[in-house]
Each structure stands twice: as C-alpha cells, then as structure tokens.
Design an enzyme around this catalytic site. Structure first.
Site, PDB file in Angstrom:
ATOM      1  N   THR A  13       0.808  -1.227   0.000  1.00  0.00           N
ATOM      2  CA  THR A  13       0.000   0.000   0.000  1.00  0.00           C
ATOM      3  C   THR A  13       0.834   1.266   0.000  1.00  0.00           C
ATOM      4  OG1 THR A  13      -1.707  -1.182   1.187  1.00  0.00           O
ATOM      5  CG2 THR A  13      -1.827   1.191   1.301  1.00  0.00           C
ATOM      6  N   ASP A  57       2.346  -7.321  -3.991  1.00  0.00           N
ATOM      7  CA  ASP A  57       1.537  -7.377  -2.784  1.00  0.00           C
ATOM      8  C   ASP A  57       2.310  -8.321  -1.859  1.00  0.00           C
ATOM      9  OD1 ASP A  57      -1.575  -6.973  -1.857  1.00  0.00           O
ATOM     10  OD2 ASP A  57      -0.682  -8.799  -1.061  1.00  0.00           O
ATOM     11  N   SER A  58       2.333  -8.021  -0.579  1.00  0.00           N
ATOM     12  CA  SER A  58       3.232  -8.822   0.256  1.00  0.00           C
ATOM     13  C   SER A  58       2.769 -10.262   0.407  1.00  0.00           C
ATOM     14  CB  SER A  58       3.453  -8.160   1.612  1.00  0.00           C
ATOM     15  OG  SER A  58       2.335  -8.311   2.430  1.00  0.00           O
ATOM     16  N   SER A  59       1.528 -10.568  -0.012  1.00  0.00           N
ATOM     17  CA  SER A  59       1.129 -11.985   0.019  1.00  0.00           C
ATOM     18  C   SER A  59       1.877 -12.774  -1.067  1.00  0.00           C
ATOM     19  CB  SER A  59      -0.383 -12.125  -0.142  1.00  0.00           C
ATOM     20  OG  SER A  59      -0.834 -11.359  -1.226  1.00  0.00           O
ATOM     21  N   THR A  89       2.069  -4.629   4.337  1.00  0.00           N
ATOM     22  CA  THR A  89       1.991  -4.920   5.771  1.00  0.00           C
ATOM     23  C   THR A  89       1.622  -6.376   6.080  1.00  0.00           C
ATOM     24  OG1 THR A  89      -0.296  -4.147   5.773  1.00  0.00           O
ATOM     25  CG2 THR A  89       1.395  -2.562   6.429  1.00  0.00           C
ATOM     26  N   ASP A  90       0.943  -7.045   5.133  1.00  0.00           N
ATOM     27  CA  ASP A  90       0.384  -8.361   5.472  1.00  0.00           C
ATOM     28  C   ASP A  90       1.436  -9.386   5.887  1.00  0.00           C
ATOM     29  OD1 ASP A  90      -2.073  -7.330   4.976  1.00  0.00           O
ATOM     30  OD2 ASP A  90      -2.281  -8.182   2.970  1.00  0.00           O
ATOM     31  N   GLN A 274      -0.711 -20.559  21.219  1.00  0.00           N
ATOM     32  CA  GLN A 274      -1.742 -19.749  20.548  1.00  0.00           C
ATOM     33  C   GLN A 274      -1.914 -18.392  21.232  1.00  0.00           C
ATOM     34  OE1 GLN A 274      -5.366 -22.030  20.116  1.00  0.00           O
ATOM     35  NE2 GLN A 274      -4.291 -23.701  19.084  1.00  0.00           N
ATOM     36  N   CYS A 275      -1.385 -18.279  22.448  1.00  0.00           N
ATOM     37  CA  CYS A 275      -1.446 -16.975  23.131  1.00  0.00           C
ATOM     38  C   CYS A 275      -0.383 -16.078  22.510  1.00  0.00           C
ATOM     39  CB  CYS A 275      -1.129 -17.115  24.613  1.00  0.00           C
ATOM     40  SG  CYS A 275      -2.303 -18.155  25.474  1.00  0.00           S
TER      41      CYS A 275
END
Ligand code: ASP
Length: 342
Positions: A13, A57-59, A89-90, A274-275
């Site tokens: 972006t 795109d960062s993906s 940013t992704d 997962q925390c």
C-alpha cells in the site's frame, strides 16, 4: 557526516495512490517518491532508491524475495550506512523474521516499514512511517550505528522485527511485540531504548546466509479437532504446532499416536503457543507431558512468523554444526526468551 541509506521498495500500500475518480488503488512510479514526499530531502541523509521492477503485494513475497533482499543488502553492505525496506503490511513480520536469521552479525540498521493507507491518501500514515524510518536507518553515534538489527518501524514505534506480529488490519497501530519491549518511540523526540537493543558478538563478522528449506508445515489445534483425518501422516521435515496456553494439547491416545508417528517419520516438532503473550512451558500441566515424551522442541515465547522462518533457515543448514533441536533452542538474534517463568 551525511549517512547513506539504501531504500528498497518491494510493493504494498505504501507505494500506491488512489484514483479519486474510480476509487481504485494503483502503484505509482516509485522514482517519483521525492516529489510525493519532498520532506525526504530535509533529512540529514542521502537516499538511494532500489525499487522492485514489479511491485508485489506482500502476500506474493516469500523465500525467493527474502533471499533477493538479503543478498542485495549483503552486496551493498559496505557502501551504505543503513537499509530501509518498504513492504506490504500483510507479511512484513515474516520477511523481517527471515531477514533477521539471514543477515548474520549485522552492525547496521535494517528497518522495514509500510502503511495502512496509500501515500496519496489525505489521511495517510505512509509519510510519517517513511520519514521516521529514514531517521532510524541513519542514526549513528560515535561512528557506530545505534540500531544493529532488523527492526520494524510503524506508527511511532520501533520494534524488533522477529518479535512482531500484525495484529490489526484496521488501525494505524498495526504491529505489536507482545513478548518484547518497544525498541524506540517517536514523539517530540526520537527515543531509543538502549538496554533492549540487540548487539552481535564483538568479534563476529557480518555475512549473509540465505539458506531456506521450505519443507515446514504449520498446524493450529482446536477443541474437537479430528486427528482421524490424518490417515496419512505427512512426511514433512518440521511441523510447527500451535497448541493451547502454556503448552497443552488434548490428552487422547489418537493424539499420542499421531505425534509419535510423525516423530518416527523423522519430523521435528516445534511447539508454540496460541497466546500472543507469554509462551510454552513444558511440564507445567500434565497435558504437555506428551511433548517431552516424543522429544518435541519448545519454541518458548517465539511468534509463529519467527518459528516458521527460523525452522526454514535451520533445517539442513550446512553452516550450523549440531542437530536441529539444539540449534533451534538457541536464541539466535533476540527472537525468543529462553527462561520463561513457570
Ligand atoms: N495487501 C497489502 C500488502 O500486504 C496490504 C498493505 O500493504 O498494507 O501488500
């Protein structure tokens, strides 16, 4: 003395502008960045631009691009005082983590930034992110770089790259390092938390090690997960297993059988939590005993992004002596806290 910063633009972006008639976003010619942000010229540093030919795109960014960036920094290491990478940013946290493992014994700043709104938008966050990142990328004292690691700068905060996670797709304040203090903050003054900065060993020499093995799998467990679906156990070199809380998993025979079969197939199992805050502590609850039994590796408080890229970097890496387990268990560049309290 005017410091020299190499700015690598990969996409995202931050390099886009909005067509106000159609409302759509499109990349602008990055060579025009000095026109878009004339304030860049006011910062006491010389900026050289190296835009990717095709902004991504960062993906679409992954191991291939991490290697390209790492080697490009390696090639230009002596010529520049600092490096700034503009990135979508992704997946920025993955790239920052991967680079932290590839760029060994850094003594110069490598800062990643991006933005939530395009540079051409009235309310953009791109301008502040880019300008302050340039400050950090060119910050020297007594002829020594103040930042000597891979960091992410975003929305007034400088963060250790391999501790970051993108936690908001909405707010400007998009990144956090829940398990590590902020490295610096930009307010009226540009502040740096010196006690928390990473420093390489005194006699170590900077070099690039771009080893990556992509044979890594990631599973997040959930209550009611049907392990019966795994009739065929994948033959994968590393499984990053994201379990509950401080390291628990459902205590069933099927779980034990599946994990044991994976280990018998030669799969290394890295256990992470997962925390987002805190981490793994084997033995705290009996529902973590299986991990000690099968020889799984604790990821302590490492992020998923770092656990995955660290596994890719260490698996089969000829430059590391010893086994994967011992190497993963080292804190290589500030990515995990080894002694977590029970
Ligand atoms: N999809 C974009 C990217 O990661 C989002 C951004 O740049 O913020 O490339």
């Amino acid at each position: 003395m005017k410091r020299k910063v190499l700015l690598i633009y990969t996409g995202g972006t931050i390099g886009m502008e909005k067509d106000y008639e159609t409302g759509s976003l499109h990349p602008f010619d990055f060579g025009n960045i000095f026109k878009k942000i004339p304030e860049m010229k006011l910062i006491e540093c010389e900026v050289a631009l190296h835009p990717f030919k095709k902004p991504l795109d960062s993906s679409d960014m992954g191991p291939k691009e991490w290697k390209i960036i790492a080697n490009y920094i390696g090639k230009n290491y002596d010529e520049y005082d600092g490096f700034l990478i503009l990135h979508g940013t992704d997946t920025m946290s993955y790239t920052a983590s991967a680079l932290s493992f590839m760029l060994k014994n850094l003594r110069k700043p490598v800062i990643l930034t991006g933005s939530q709104l395009p540079i051409g938008d009235l309310r953009t966050d791109a301008k502040e992110n880019l300008l302050t990142s340039l400050y950090y990328a060119s910050l020297y004292e007594n002829n020594e770089a103040v930042i000597q690691e891979v960091a992410v700068y975003f929305e007034y905060k400088l963060l250790r790259g391999n501790r970051t996670l993108k936690y908001s797709a909405e707010f400007f304040d998009a990144y956090q390092t829940p398990n590590y203090p902020v490295l610096g903050q930009s307010g009226v003054h540009l502040n740096v938390e010196r006690d928390f900065l990473w420093r390489p060993l005194p006699d170590s020499v900077f070099h690039v090690d771009d080893h990556i093995d992509q044979d890594v799998l990631f599973w997040r467990i959930f209550p009611g997960m049907q392990l019966d679906h795994f009739t065929e156990i994948p033959k994968v070199k590393v499984l990053v297993l994201q379990v509950f809380g401080s390291g628990t998993i459902f205590n069933t025979e099927k779980t034990k059988k599946t994990l044991k079969m994976l280990r018998q197939n030669g799969t290394q199992i890295v256990v992470i939590s997962q925390c987002v805050s805190g981490g793994i502590s084997f033995g705290k609850y009996s529902n973590s005993n299986i991990f000690a039994e099968i020889g799984a590796i604790s990821g302590y408080d490492i992020t998923a992004e770092s656990a995955i890229t660290k596994s890719m970097h260490l698996m089969g890496n000829p430059k590391y002596e010893g086994n994967f387990e011992d190497n993963f268990s080292q804190n290589l560049c500030g990515e995990m806290t080894l002694a977590l309290k029970n």
